[in-house]
Write a protein that holds these residues in place. Structure first.
Motif, PDB file in Angstrom:
ATOM      1  N   VAL A 147       0.847  -1.193   0.000  1.00  0.00           N
ATOM      2  CA  VAL A 147       0.000   0.000   0.000  1.00  0.00           C
ATOM      3  C   VAL A 147       0.882   1.243   0.000  1.00  0.00           C
ATOM      4  CG1 VAL A 147      -1.698   1.333   1.315  1.00  0.00           C
ATOM      5  CG2 VAL A 147      -1.910  -1.151   1.141  1.00  0.00           C
ATOM      6  N   LEU A 148       0.603   2.141  -0.913  1.00  0.00           N
ATOM      7  CA  LEU A 148       1.424   3.344  -1.053  1.00  0.00           C
ATOM      8  C   LEU A 148       1.151   4.330   0.070  1.00  0.00           C
ATOM      9  CD1 LEU A 148       3.370   5.018  -2.920  1.00  0.00           C
ATOM     10  CD2 LEU A 148       1.297   6.055  -3.865  1.00  0.00           C
ATOM     11  N   ARG A 149       2.223   4.778   0.698  1.00  0.00           N
ATOM     12  CA  ARG A 149       2.102   5.872   1.663  1.00  0.00           C
ATOM     13  C   ARG A 149       1.907   7.180   0.902  1.00  0.00           C
ATOM     14  NH1 ARG A 149       3.176   5.674   6.836  1.00  0.00           N
ATOM     15  NH2 ARG A 149       4.238   3.672   6.560  1.00  0.00           N
ATOM     16  N   GLU A 150       1.162   8.094   1.490  1.00  0.00           N
ATOM     17  CA  GLU A 150       0.903   9.386   0.838  1.00  0.00           C
ATOM     18  C   GLU A 150       2.216  10.083   0.502  1.00  0.00           C
ATOM     19  OE1 GLU A 150      -1.952  12.426  -0.377  1.00  0.00           O
ATOM     20  OE2 GLU A 150      -2.180  10.343   0.222  1.00  0.00           O
ATOM     21  N   PRO A 151       2.463  10.407  -0.770  1.00  0.00           N
ATOM     22  CA  PRO A 151       3.711  11.099  -1.122  1.00  0.00           C
ATOM     23  C   PRO A 151       3.806  12.469  -0.455  1.00  0.00           C
ATOM     24  CG  PRO A 151       2.612  10.207  -3.079  1.00  0.00           C
ATOM     25  CD  PRO A 151       1.639  10.117  -1.942  1.00  0.00           C
TER      26      PRO A 151
ATOM     27  N   VAL B 165      -0.918  10.512  -7.887  1.00  0.00           N
ATOM     28  CA  VAL B 165      -1.462   9.326  -7.215  1.00  0.00           C
ATOM     29  C   VAL B 165      -2.976   9.428  -7.109  1.00  0.00           C
ATOM     30  CG1 VAL B 165      -1.589   8.136  -4.986  1.00  0.00           C
ATOM     31  CG2 VAL B 165       0.633   8.740  -5.948  1.00  0.00           C
ATOM     32  N   ALA B 166      -3.475  10.595  -6.752  1.00  0.00           N
ATOM     33  CA  ALA B 166      -4.924  10.783  -6.645  1.00  0.00           C
ATOM     34  C   ALA B 166      -5.596  10.542  -7.992  1.00  0.00           C
ATOM     35  CB  ALA B 166      -5.236  12.187  -6.138  1.00  0.00           C
ATOM     36  N   ARG B 167      -4.967  10.993  -9.087  1.00  0.00           N
ATOM     37  CA  ARG B 167      -5.529  10.775 -10.422  1.00  0.00           C
ATOM     38  C   ARG B 167      -5.548   9.292 -10.771  1.00  0.00           C
ATOM     39  NH1 ARG B 167      -1.912  14.861 -13.642  1.00  0.00           N
ATOM     40  NH2 ARG B 167      -2.465  13.514 -15.413  1.00  0.00           N
ATOM     41  N   ILE B 168      -4.491   8.578 -10.413  1.00  0.00           N
ATOM     42  CA  ILE B 168      -4.431   7.139 -10.698  1.00  0.00           C
ATOM     43  C   ILE B 168      -5.507   6.392  -9.923  1.00  0.00           C
ATOM     44  CG2 ILE B 168      -3.003   5.072 -10.393  1.00  0.00           C
ATOM     45  CD1 ILE B 168      -0.553   6.934 -10.947  1.00  0.00           C
ATOM     46  N   LEU B 169      -5.667   6.723  -8.646  1.00  0.00           N
ATOM     47  CA  LEU B 169      -6.680   6.046  -7.829  1.00  0.00           C
ATOM     48  C   LEU B 169      -8.090   6.391  -8.316  1.00  0.00           C
ATOM     49  CD1 LEU B 169      -5.120   6.512  -4.273  1.00  0.00           C
ATOM     50  CD2 LEU B 169      -5.073   4.460  -5.713  1.00  0.00           C
ATOM     51  N   ALA B 170      -8.324   7.658  -8.634  1.00  0.00           N
ATOM     52  CA  ALA B 170      -9.647   8.063  -9.118  1.00  0.00           C
ATOM     53  C   ALA B 170      -9.948   7.415 -10.466  1.00  0.00           C
ATOM     54  CB  ALA B 170      -9.721   9.583  -9.232  1.00  0.00           C
ATOM     55  N   ALA B 171      -8.941   7.321 -11.328  1.00  0.00           N
ATOM     56  CA  ALA B 171      -9.130   6.676 -12.624  1.00  0.00           C
ATOM     57  C   ALA B 171      -9.480   5.205 -12.446  1.00  0.00           C
ATOM     58  CB  ALA B 171      -7.866   6.830 -13.473  1.00  0.00           C
ATOM     59  N   THR B 172      -8.804   4.540 -11.529  1.00  0.00           N
ATOM     60  CA  THR B 172      -9.105   3.129 -11.255  1.00  0.00           C
ATOM     61  C   THR B 172     -10.544   2.969 -10.787  1.00  0.00           C
ATOM     62  OG1 THR B 172      -6.784   2.779 -10.633  1.00  0.00           O
ATOM     63  CG2 THR B 172      -8.369   1.101  -9.952  1.00  0.00           C
ATOM     64  N   ALA B 173     -10.967   3.829  -9.889  1.00  0.00           N
ATOM     65  CA  ALA B 173     -12.338   3.760  -9.385  1.00  0.00           C
ATOM     66  C   ALA B 173     -13.349   3.988 -10.501  1.00  0.00           C
ATOM     67  CB  ALA B 173     -12.530   4.786  -8.260  1.00  0.00           C
ATOM     68  N   ARG B 174     -13.087   4.973 -11.374  1.00  0.00           N
ATOM     69  CA  ARG B 174     -14.016   5.241 -12.486  1.00  0.00           C
ATOM     70  C   ARG B 174     -14.105   4.042 -13.424  1.00  0.00           C
ATOM     71  NH1 ARG B 174     -11.292  10.195 -12.546  1.00  0.00           N
ATOM     72  NH2 ARG B 174     -10.171   9.634 -14.453  1.00  0.00           N
ATOM     73  N   LEU B 175     -12.956   3.439 -13.741  1.00  0.00           N
ATOM     74  CA  LEU B 175     -12.965   2.286 -14.640  1.00  0.00           C
ATOM     75  C   LEU B 175     -13.726   1.114 -14.031  1.00  0.00           C
ATOM     76  CD1 LEU B 175      -9.273   2.528 -15.874  1.00  0.00           C
ATOM     77  CD2 LEU B 175     -11.319   2.791 -17.300  1.00  0.00           C
TER      78      LEU B 175
END
Length: 212
Positions: free
Chosen positions: A12-16, A25-35
Motif C-alpha cells: 500500500v502506497l504511503r501518501e507522497p 497518485v490521486a488521479r491514478i486512484l480516481a481513474a481506477t475507481a471510475r474504470l
C-alpha cells in the motif's frame, strides 16, 4: 479518534510528500475507481488505468508496482473514509436520541457505498486482499471507540469494559451486515438496512442491557 493506526500493509502506497506526486497518485486512484464503475476487475489493467489517469505507464509504475498495489491502496483509502465518515457524524450536532444517531451513522455509511465510484465491483468482486485484514479490523476498533465515546460522553452510557466489548461487537456486526445489504443490491437492500438500525436499537442502545 484516529490514534493507534497500524502500519500500512505491504504493497500500500504511503501518501507522497510532494504535492505533484500526491496529485498524480490521486488521479491514478480516481481513474481506477471510475474504470471499475463501468468494467469488471479483470478488464482493468495498468495501461488502461494510466490512459484514464492521463499519465504515462512509466509514471504509474513509479508509484505502483502492479494493479494489486493500486487496488490495495484504493481499498485502504476507503477504509480511512469509513473512519472520516463516522468522525464527521460524531463531531457534528448530535441528535436527541442514540437511535437517531444510529440511523445517521447507518445512512452515512450506506450513502458512501452507493455513491463511491467503483466501490461495488472492487469491494465485492475484486481479489482477496489478506494483507489488509489487520487494517480492516483496526478500522472497526477505531469506529467502535469513537461511537462508544459519544455514547458515554453525550448520552450517559456506562464507561465499562463490558460496554466497550459490546460496542466493538455491534460495530463489527453492522459492517458485515452492510456488506450483505450491498452485495447484491448496489443501492442497498432497504430491509437489511432497517434490520441494522433495529440491531443497534435492541443490542447497543437499549439502556438496561447496556448497564447490565
Amino acid at each position: 479518534m484516529t490514534e493507534n493506526v497500524p502500519p500500512l500493509p505491504v504493497g500500500v502506497l504511503r501518501e507522497p510528500q510532494q504535492q505533484r506526486s500526491r496529485e498524480k497518485v490521486a488521479r491514478i486512484l480516481a481513474a481506477t475507481a471510475r474504470l471499475l464503475q463501468e468494467r469488471d476487475y479483470e478488464e482493468v489493467g495498468t495501461k488502461l488505468i494510466a490512459a484514464e489517469a492521463e499519465v504515462s505507464v512509466g509514471v504509474l509504475y513509479r508509484f505502483f508496482p502492479d494493479k494489486q498495489a493500486i487496488v490495495s491502496t484504493l481499498t485502504v483509502r476507503w477504509l480511512d473514509e469509513f473512519t472520516a465518515i463516522t468522525e464527521q457524524v460524531l463531531t457534528g450536532p448530535l441528535p436527541p436520541t442514540p437511535s437517531e444517531l444510529g440511523a445517521q451513522l447507518v445512512e452515512a455509511h450506506a450513502r458512501f457505498r452507493r455513491e463511491q465510484p467503483g466501490f461495488h465491483r472492487l469491494w465485492f468482486y475484486g481479489p482477496p486482499l489478506p494483507a489488509l485484514r489487520e487494517y480492516d479490523e483496526n478500522t472497526d476498533r477505531q469506529l467502535a471507540a469513537a461511537i462508544r465515546t459519544a455514547l458515554v460522553d453525550r448520552y450517559g452510557y456506562p464507561d465499562t469494559p463490558a460496554f466497550a466489548l459490546r460496542t466493538e461487537l455491534v460495530v463489527a456486526s453492522a459492517g458485515r451486515l452492510l456488506n450483505t445489504a450491498f452485495r447484491d443490491h448496489p443501492e442497498g437492500d432497504p430491509a437489511i438496512l432497517a434490520e441494522i438500525r433495529l440491531m443497534l436499537d435492541r443490542w447497543l442502545f437499549e439502556r438496561e442491557a447496556a448497564i447490565g
